[in-house]
Write a protein that holds these residues in place. Structure first.
Motif, mmCIF file in Angstrom:
data_model
loop_
_atom_site.group_PDB
_atom_site.id
_atom_site.type_symbol
_atom_site.label_atom_id
_atom_site.label_comp_id
_atom_site.label_asym_id
_atom_site.label_seq_id
_atom_site.Cartn_x
_atom_site.Cartn_y
_atom_site.Cartn_z
ATOM 1 N N HIS A 156 0.841 -1.197 0.000
ATOM 2 C CA HIS A 156 0.000 0.000 0.000
ATOM 3 C C HIS A 156 0.882 1.256 0.000
ATOM 4 C CE1 HIS A 156 -4.056 1.583 0.527
ATOM 5 N NE2 HIS A 156 -3.580 2.429 1.427
ATOM 6 N N ASP A 210 0.865 4.016 -2.937
ATOM 7 C CA ASP A 210 0.399 5.376 -2.626
ATOM 8 C C ASP A 210 1.526 6.405 -2.677
ATOM 9 O OD1 ASP A 210 -2.140 4.379 -2.302
ATOM 10 O OD2 ASP A 210 -2.301 4.854 -0.171
ATOM 11 N N HIS A 211 2.684 6.051 -2.134
ATOM 12 C CA HIS A 211 3.772 7.027 -2.095
ATOM 13 C C HIS A 211 4.438 7.199 -3.459
ATOM 14 C CE1 HIS A 211 3.884 8.304 2.127
ATOM 15 N NE2 HIS A 211 3.307 7.130 2.337
ATOM 16 N N LYS A 218 2.695 7.154 -6.251
ATOM 17 C CA LYS A 218 1.723 8.055 -6.875
ATOM 18 C C LYS A 218 1.886 9.480 -6.326
ATOM 19 C CE LYS A 218 -3.264 8.681 -7.429
ATOM 20 N NZ LYS A 218 -4.587 8.188 -7.042
ATOM 21 N N ALA A 219 2.056 9.592 -5.016
ATOM 22 C CA ALA A 219 2.219 10.913 -4.399
ATOM 23 C C ALA A 219 3.520 11.576 -4.855
ATOM 24 C CB ALA A 219 2.187 10.797 -2.874
ATOM 25 N N HIS A 254 5.513 9.315 9.070
ATOM 26 C CA HIS A 254 4.188 9.853 8.746
ATOM 27 C C HIS A 254 3.817 11.016 9.677
ATOM 28 C CE1 HIS A 254 3.710 6.455 6.021
ATOM 29 N NE2 HIS A 254 2.707 7.137 5.506
ATOM 30 N N LYS A 301 -4.563 18.162 -0.795
ATOM 31 C CA LYS A 301 -5.209 16.987 -1.370
ATOM 32 C C LYS A 301 -4.620 15.678 -0.824
ATOM 33 C CE LYS A 301 -5.077 14.832 -5.762
ATOM 34 N NZ LYS A 301 -4.714 14.931 -7.155
ATOM 35 N N THR A 302 -3.340 15.679 -0.513
ATOM 36 C CA THR A 302 -2.643 14.467 -0.081
ATOM 37 C C THR A 302 -2.763 14.223 1.424
ATOM 38 O OG1 THR A 302 -1.090 14.821 -1.900
ATOM 39 C CG2 THR A 302 -0.412 13.257 -0.208
ATOM 40 N N THR A 334 -4.890 11.259 2.886
ATOM 41 C CA THR A 334 -4.294 9.938 2.647
ATOM 42 C C THR A 334 -3.188 9.663 3.650
ATOM 43 O OG1 THR A 334 -4.821 10.070 0.294
ATOM 44 C CG2 THR A 334 -3.130 8.479 0.943
ATOM 45 N N GLN A 389 -4.723 8.775 6.869
ATOM 46 C CA GLN A 389 -5.238 7.403 6.796
ATOM 47 C C GLN A 389 -4.101 6.398 6.995
ATOM 48 O OE1 GLN A 389 -6.354 5.999 2.892
ATOM 49 N NE2 GLN A 389 -7.971 4.703 3.750
ATOM 50 N N HIS A 390 -2.963 6.652 6.372
ATOM 51 C CA HIS A 390 -1.800 5.781 6.561
ATOM 52 C C HIS A 390 -1.401 5.740 8.038
ATOM 53 C CE1 HIS A 390 -0.274 6.511 2.162
ATOM 54 N NE2 HIS A 390 -1.372 5.770 2.209
#
Length: 129
Positions: free
Chosen positions: A25, A29-30, A32-33, A85, A110-111, A114, A117-118
C-alpha cells in the motif's frame, strides 16, 4: 522516498502478511504521491527541485532496517513508518494551511487525508502486533 524504499525492503524481508500488505500500500500510494509532487513542483515553476536520493538520516535508517530480520525488522519498520508519517503530516498540514498559493499547496491539501489514513493504519497495526 524513504517510505517507498523501506516498504520495498519490507516486501522482501518481512514474514508478516500484515506488514507486506501495508508495505505494498505504501509503495503504491507514495509512488503516486511522489509523481504528483514532482508535477506540482514543475507546475509551480518555483525553481525548487524534488530530491533524487535519500538524505543521510533516511539512508542510515534504511541501512539499519537492512540489518534486521524477523520481529525486530517489523517493529523497527512500524516505528519508522509512524515517525515518518507524523513528520510528513505536520509538514503537509503546515504547508496546506499557510504555504504559498499554487499547485504545491493544493497538492499538500489533497494528499493530507491519505497521509492521515496511513498513520491510522500504522497505529492499528502497531497495537495489534
Amino acid at each position: 522516498m524513504f517510505e517507498i524504499q523501506s516498504s520495498k525492503l519490507a516486501l522482501d524481508k518481512s514474514q508478516s502478511s500484515d506488514v507486506k500488505k501495508f508495505a505494498q500500500h505504501m509503495v503504491d500510494d507514495h509512488s503516486k504521491a511522489g509523481d504528483g509532487l514532482k508535477q506540482a513542483v514543475k507546475q509551480a515553476n518555483d525553481k525548487v527541485e524534488v530530491p533524487a536520493k535519500l538524505d543521510n538520516a533516511h539512508q542510515k535508517m534504511l541501512t539499519r532496517l537492512q540489518g534486521l530480520s524477523g520481529k525486530k525488522f517489523d517493529q523497527a519498520y512500524w516505528r519508522m513508518q509512524r515517525n515518518g508519517h507524523d513528520k510528513t503530516i505536520a509538514l503537509f498540514q503546515s504547508y496546506g494551511d499557510g504555504g504559498k498559493d499554487g499547485p504545491v499547496r493544493t497538492f499538500a491539501q489533497k494528499t493530507l487525508p491519505t497521509l492521515k489514513q496511513h498513520r491510522e493504519m500504522i497505529s492499528t497495526m502497531m497495537h495489534s502486533s
